[in-house]
Design an enzyme around this catalytic site. Structure first.
Site, PDB file in Angstrom:
ATOM      1  N   THR A   8     -78.655  11.565  83.410  1.00  0.00           N
ATOM      2  CA  THR A   8     -78.610  12.880  82.750  1.00  0.00           C
ATOM      3  C   THR A   8     -78.007  13.897  83.730  1.00  0.00           C
ATOM      4  O   THR A   8     -78.156  13.763  84.944  1.00  0.00           O
ATOM      5  CB  THR A   8     -80.004  13.367  82.275  1.00  0.00           C
ATOM      6  OG1 THR A   8     -80.802  13.727  83.396  1.00  0.00           O
ATOM      7  CG2 THR A   8     -80.725  12.323  81.453  1.00  0.00           C
ATOM      8  N   GLY A   9     -77.297  14.874  83.182  1.00  0.00           N
ATOM      9  CA  GLY A   9     -76.647  15.874  84.043  1.00  0.00           C
ATOM     10  C   GLY A   9     -75.540  15.256  84.872  1.00  0.00           C
ATOM     11  O   GLY A   9     -75.372  15.568  86.050  1.00  0.00           O
ATOM     12  N   ALA A  10     -74.744  14.372  84.215  1.00  0.00           N
ATOM     13  CA  ALA A  10     -73.697  13.651  84.947  1.00  0.00           C
ATOM     14  C   ALA A  10     -72.408  14.463  85.067  1.00  0.00           C
ATOM     15  O   ALA A  10     -71.442  14.010  85.674  1.00  0.00           O
ATOM     16  CB  ALA A  10     -73.407  12.334  84.230  1.00  0.00           C
ATOM     17  N   SER A  12     -71.723  17.326  86.639  1.00  0.00           N
ATOM     18  CA  SER A  12     -71.381  18.039  87.890  1.00  0.00           C
ATOM     19  C   SER A  12     -72.375  17.700  88.985  1.00  0.00           C
ATOM     20  O   SER A  12     -73.336  16.946  88.759  1.00  0.00           O
ATOM     21  CB  SER A  12     -71.351  19.555  87.645  1.00  0.00           C
ATOM     22  OG  SER A  12     -72.655  20.016  87.388  1.00  0.00           O
ATOM     23  N   GLY A  13     -72.132  18.253  90.165  1.00  0.00           N
ATOM     24  CA  GLY A  13     -73.070  18.165  91.284  1.00  0.00           C
ATOM     25  C   GLY A  13     -73.557  16.760  91.609  1.00  0.00           C
ATOM     26  O   GLY A  13     -72.777  15.809  91.674  1.00  0.00           O
ATOM     27  N   TYR A 193     -89.047  27.112  88.641  1.00  0.00           N
ATOM     28  CA  TYR A 193     -88.314  25.944  89.166  1.00  0.00           C
ATOM     29  C   TYR A 193     -89.234  25.109  90.051  1.00  0.00           C
ATOM     30  O   TYR A 193     -89.348  23.890  89.886  1.00  0.00           O
ATOM     31  CB  TYR A 193     -87.081  26.423  89.945  1.00  0.00           C
ATOM     32  CG  TYR A 193     -86.269  25.284  90.524  1.00  0.00           C
ATOM     33  CD1 TYR A 193     -85.379  24.566  89.728  1.00  0.00           C
ATOM     34  CD2 TYR A 193     -86.397  24.917  91.858  1.00  0.00           C
ATOM     35  CE1 TYR A 193     -84.637  23.515  90.247  1.00  0.00           C
ATOM     36  CE2 TYR A 193     -85.658  23.871  92.392  1.00  0.00           C
ATOM     37  CZ  TYR A 193     -84.777  23.174  91.578  1.00  0.00           C
ATOM     38  OH  TYR A 193     -84.050  22.119  92.097  1.00  0.00           O
TER      39      TYR A 193
HETATM   40  N1  LIG Z   1     -78.332  21.737  94.651  1.00  0.00           N
HETATM   41  C1  LIG Z   1     -79.391  21.559  95.405  1.00  0.00           C
HETATM   42  O1  LIG Z   1     -79.435  21.976  96.583  1.00  0.00           O
HETATM   43  C2  LIG Z   1     -80.582  20.803  94.848  1.00  0.00           C
HETATM   44  C3  LIG Z   1     -81.685  20.620  95.689  1.00  0.00           C
HETATM   45  C4  LIG Z   1     -82.778  19.913  95.196  1.00  0.00           C
HETATM   46  C5  LIG Z   1     -82.756  19.391  93.910  1.00  0.00           C
HETATM   47  N2  LIG Z   1     -81.668  19.615  93.111  1.00  0.00           N
HETATM   48  C6  LIG Z   1     -81.722  19.037  91.748  1.00  0.00           C
HETATM   49  O2  LIG Z   1     -80.559  18.257  91.533  1.00  0.00           O
HETATM   50  C7  LIG Z   1     -80.335  18.158  90.126  1.00  0.00           C
HETATM   51  C8  LIG Z   1     -78.855  18.382  89.852  1.00  0.00           C
HETATM   52  O3  LIG Z   1     -78.531  19.714  90.226  1.00  0.00           O
HETATM   53  P1  LIG Z   1     -77.158  20.093  90.933  1.00  0.00           P
HETATM   54  O4  LIG Z   1     -77.481  20.728  92.222  1.00  0.00           O
HETATM   55  O5  LIG Z   1     -76.236  18.921  90.895  1.00  0.00           O
HETATM   56  O6  LIG Z   1     -76.681  21.284  89.980  1.00  0.00           O
HETATM   57  P2  LIG Z   1     -75.511  21.352  88.879  1.00  0.00           P
HETATM   58  O7  LIG Z   1     -74.208  21.057  89.479  1.00  0.00           O
HETATM   59  O8  LIG Z   1     -75.735  22.667  88.217  1.00  0.00           O
HETATM   60  O9  LIG Z   1     -75.883  20.164  87.872  1.00  0.00           O
HETATM   61  C9  LIG Z   1     -76.858  20.292  86.884  1.00  0.00           C
HETATM   62  C10 LIG Z   1     -76.557  19.293  85.791  1.00  0.00           C
HETATM   63  O10 LIG Z   1     -77.582  19.379  84.791  1.00  0.00           O
HETATM   64  C11 LIG Z   1     -76.947  19.562  83.532  1.00  0.00           C
HETATM   65  N3  LIG Z   1     -77.822  20.303  82.614  1.00  0.00           N
HETATM   66  C12 LIG Z   1     -78.360  21.523  82.790  1.00  0.00           C
HETATM   67  N4  LIG Z   1     -79.081  21.874  81.714  1.00  0.00           N
HETATM   68  C13 LIG Z   1     -78.987  20.844  80.835  1.00  0.00           C
HETATM   69  C14 LIG Z   1     -79.490  20.607  79.549  1.00  0.00           C
HETATM   70  N5  LIG Z   1     -80.234  21.518  78.907  1.00  0.00           N
HETATM   71  N6  LIG Z   1     -79.220  19.429  78.938  1.00  0.00           N
HETATM   72  C15 LIG Z   1     -78.449  18.520  79.559  1.00  0.00           C
HETATM   73  N7  LIG Z   1     -77.916  18.694  80.773  1.00  0.00           N
HETATM   74  C16 LIG Z   1     -78.188  19.837  81.413  1.00  0.00           C
HETATM   75  C17 LIG Z   1     -75.675  20.336  83.841  1.00  0.00           C
HETATM   76  O11 LIG Z   1     -74.790  20.246  82.749  1.00  0.00           O
HETATM   77  P3  LIG Z   1     -73.575  21.323  82.522  1.00  0.00           P
HETATM   78  O12 LIG Z   1     -72.450  20.825  83.383  1.00  0.00           O
HETATM   79  O13 LIG Z   1     -73.310  21.231  81.082  1.00  0.00           O
HETATM   80  O14 LIG Z   1     -74.084  22.651  82.972  1.00  0.00           O
HETATM   81  C18 LIG Z   1     -75.222  19.600  85.088  1.00  0.00           C
HETATM   82  O15 LIG Z   1     -74.617  18.392  84.749  1.00  0.00           O
HETATM   83  C19 LIG Z   1     -81.244  19.189  89.468  1.00  0.00           C
HETATM   84  O16 LIG Z   1     -82.364  18.533  88.897  1.00  0.00           O
HETATM   85  C20 LIG Z   1     -81.684  20.056  90.629  1.00  0.00           C
HETATM   86  O17 LIG Z   1     -82.944  20.637  90.400  1.00  0.00           O
HETATM   87  C21 LIG Z   1     -80.576  20.294  93.553  1.00  0.00           C
END
Ligand SMILES: NC(=O)c1ccc[n+]([C@@H]2O[C@H](COP(=O)([O-])OP(=O)(O)OC[C@H]3O[C@@H](n4cnc5c(N)ncnc54)[C@H](OP(=O)(O)O)[C@@H]3O)[C@@H](O)[C@H]2O)c1
Length: 301
Positions: A8-10, A12-13, A193
């Protein structure tokens, strides 16, 4: 048989970096991208297939903050798959993050500076809202939508003869002090969060308790702090670029600063079931050996 993996959330990031790495390790995987935005998912699929033409990459459209969408996607997945070997529950949001400048400056000159930067404890608040389902958006996206997804997908996940794995993307920002059983959605607090990530950690424990006997195992992983769309909501990208030299220095003291999504997937990739099983067998062997040695020693004395 091809392994079937859902992420899920594939789009980006971490999710996107994870998909690339999964295909690097196993070219013949059936990878299913669970994304809310179909055109983004199509672009990711095309890019993945361009570098791994042998892979099977499919898409399921799902918005985890909309239960109707979760039910529809689950029905579709049950029609398409016999089983899912790995499900990465990674989609997540941190809406309208506000940096607490006062806490930042007082933390900078305290002994907790490394801890503060690596966990963001006390640094961030968010503005949550209510979804069409009448739930808090952060809770529904990060926790509840995924919970319903796994409940619905249980027939694809519960096979006691060959286990399936759930891997949640959690965070060091998860804090017990921000979670409350009387307000599991964190509707009254300002750190939804952190609360949602603690809820994910709890949920993983509960899944293990309730599903291990049915062949489903769950783990949580923190990818560290990386520059992604999510963190660019806290500080603009140019500020992250300016901060990079400092963050590189901090890496000597705290490896939580993984910086890039590729590095962030390291821990998610490390949970290899075969290695875990071999490790467990080695421990059993060692236990047998140690017990025999102790018994022999006791017998001689
Ligand atoms: N970045 C950090 O430093 C960090 C640190 C600890 C944990 N995390 C965790 O890592 C995970 C990925 O985050 P990321 O940093 O890679 O951020 P990101 O680039 O914003 O990726 C988030 C992903 O989740 C998807 N998403 C958001 N809301 C959604 C929904 N309602 N239904 C389906 N998909 C949804 C987004 O889709 P869209 O492209 O459509 O928006 C995107 O693919 C998250 O769970 C975050 O809490 C991140």
């Amino acid at each position: 048989m091809r392994k079937a993996v859902l992420v899920t959330g594939a789009s980006s990031g971490v999710g996107l970096a994870l998909c690339k790495r999964l295909l690097e390790e196993d070219h013949e995987l059936h990878l299913c991208l669970a994304c809310r935005n179909r055109s983004k998912a199509e672009a990711v699929r095309a890019a993945l297939l361009a570098s791994r033409p042998l892979a099977e990459v499919s898409i399921v459209q799902v918005d985890v903050s909309d239960l109707q969408s979760v039910f529809r996607a689950s029905r579709e997945l049950k029609q398409r798959f016999q089983r899912l070997d790995y499900v990465y529950l990674n989609a997540g949001i941190m809406p309208n993050p506000q940096l607490n400048i006062k806490a930042l400056f007082s933390g900078l000159f305290s002994r907790k500076v490394i801890h503060m930067f690596s966990t963001a404890e006390g640094l961030l608040t968010q503005e949550d809202k209510i979804t069409a389902d009448g739930l808090q958006e952060v809770f529904e996206t990060n926790v509840f939508g995924h919970f319903i997804l796994i409940q619905e997908l249980a027939p694809l996940l519960c096979h006691s003869d060959s286990p399936s794995q759930l891997i949640w993307t959690s965070s060091r920002n998860a804090r017990k002090s921000n979670f409350c059983l009387e307000d599991i959605q964190h509707s009254r607090g300002q750190e939804p969060y952190s609360s949602s990530k603690y809820a994910v950690d709890l949920l993983s424990v509960a899944v293990n308790r309730n599903f291990n006997s049915r062949g489903l195992y769950s783990s949580v992983v923190c990818p560290g702090t990386m520059v992604t769309n999510m963190t660019c909501g806290i500080l603009p990208p140019f500020v992250w670029t300016l901060l990079m030299p400092i963050i590189w220095l901090l890496r000597f003291f705290a490896n939580a600063f993984t910086l890039t999504p590729y590095n962030g997937t390291e821990a998610l990739m490390d949970l290899d079931e075969d290695t875990a099983e071999k490790f467990y067998q080695s421990l059993l062997e060692l236990e047998k050996h140690v017990r025999a040695t102790i018994q022999k020693r006791n017998h001689q004395s």
